[in-house]
Scaffold this active site. Sequence first.
Site, PDB file in Angstrom:
ATOM      1  N   SER A 137      -3.164   5.000   8.958  1.00 13.93           N
ATOM      2  CA  SER A 137      -4.897   5.271   9.608  1.00 13.93           C
ATOM      3  C   SER A 137      -5.146   3.899  10.377  1.00 13.93           C
ATOM      4  O   SER A 137      -4.367   3.646  11.008  1.00 13.93           O
ATOM      5  CB  SER A 137      -5.345   4.701   8.183  1.00 13.93           C
ATOM      6  OG  SER A 137      -5.035   5.221   6.889  1.00 13.93           O
TER       7      SER A 137
HETATM    8  N1  SAH Z   1      -1.790   4.024   3.836  1.00 12.40           N
HETATM    9  C1  SAH Z   1      -1.126   5.058   5.232  1.00 12.40           C
HETATM   10  C2  SAH Z   1      -1.965   5.721   5.572  1.00 12.40           C
HETATM   11  C3  SAH Z   1      -1.541   7.433   4.703  1.00 12.40           C
HETATM   12  S1  SAH Z   1      -1.866   8.375   5.055  1.00 12.40           S
HETATM   13  C4  SAH Z   1      -0.236   4.234   6.575  1.00 12.40           C
HETATM   14  O1  SAH Z   1      -0.911   3.116   6.545  1.00 12.40           O
HETATM   15  O2  SAH Z   1       0.385   3.945   7.115  1.00 12.40           O
HETATM   16  C5  SAH Z   1      -2.071   9.234   3.459  1.00 12.40           C
HETATM   17  C6  SAH Z   1      -1.437   9.100   2.629  1.00 12.40           C
HETATM   18  O3  SAH Z   1      -1.598   9.842   1.367  1.00 12.40           O
HETATM   19  C7  SAH Z   1      -0.336  10.502   2.780  1.00 12.40           C
HETATM   20  O4  SAH Z   1       0.493   9.536   3.497  1.00 12.40           O
HETATM   21  C8  SAH Z   1      -0.415  11.555   2.095  1.00 12.40           C
HETATM   22  O5  SAH Z   1       1.135  11.739   1.709  1.00 12.40           O
HETATM   23  C9  SAH Z   1      -0.677  10.351   0.534  1.00 12.40           C
HETATM   24  N2  SAH Z   1      -1.424  11.217  -0.750  1.00 12.40           N
HETATM   25  C10 SAH Z   1      -2.097  12.048  -0.554  1.00 12.40           C
HETATM   26  N3  SAH Z   1      -2.408  12.895  -2.427  1.00 12.40           N
HETATM   27  C11 SAH Z   1      -1.064  11.433  -2.357  1.00 12.40           C
HETATM   28  C12 SAH Z   1      -1.071  12.099  -3.991  1.00 12.40           C
HETATM   29  N4  SAH Z   1      -1.720  12.982  -4.657  1.00 12.40           N
HETATM   30  N5  SAH Z   1      -0.180  10.718  -4.168  1.00 12.40           N
HETATM   31  C13 SAH Z   1       0.641  10.065  -3.494  1.00 12.40           C
HETATM   32  N6  SAH Z   1       0.316   9.928  -2.100  1.00 12.40           N
HETATM   33  C14 SAH Z   1      -0.769  11.293  -1.656  1.00 12.40           C
END
Ligand code: SAH
Length: 214
Positions: free
Chosen positions: A65
Amino acid sequence: MLSEDRLQAAKQRMLDQHLRARGITDERVLAAMERVPREEFVPAPLQVHAYDDRALPVEFGQTISQPYTVAFMAQAARLQGHERVLEIGTGTGYGAAVLSHLASEVCTIERWPGLFDSATPRLERLGFRNVVTKLGDGSLGWPEQAPFDAIIATAAAEQLPQAFREQIAEGGRLIIPIGEPGAGQTMFRFTRRNGELDEERLGLFSFVPLVCQP
Ligand code: SAH
């Protein structure tokens, strides 16, 4: 790789121009954003862009993000330091690292094994000892660790998952983007008061979708 001086200069620009100037005023959040080395969380070829204010691509079509968004959600959660926080979507671990400086414990869940397998040792190597990671479907929350004083979803849901309603503590804050995938989503803050969730809309953002099991 950028020199240490240029990384520091880029980080200072992030703090002043992308965060303070855009309304991030919580000094604890700004200090946490200063302490976490974002360059350690982005793919090596993109390290020169570590402090640009944009989301960057990581593996499996996911993103790390944008710094402003991470700071915005952390500020919206109104953390004081004693809280237990659940983060949905560990991704690179960057958001969990920022939250670890703002709360007493961070539980974070990722559904992609590849991302989980790189974020978990990265957080350990960098010394984030109050972060616990889990591989699984975050839309179910983490019942064994509940209740949480704050829940922060870093992927967009089409509607609020029932598990989050159940796992937020009284007085707790739930920060989650809700909306159709592809289009922008609205950031919501739900605050649990007397068992009910009070709803506030905090603006428009754009996230990868929260993948829920059918
Ligand atoms: N917080 C992260 C940004 C993540 S983007 C950072 O700082 O890098 C959103 C993330 O949510 C992705 O890695 C994606 O794989 C995950 N995601 C999507 N659906 C999900 C679910 N049902 N359970 C867990 N993770 C999920």
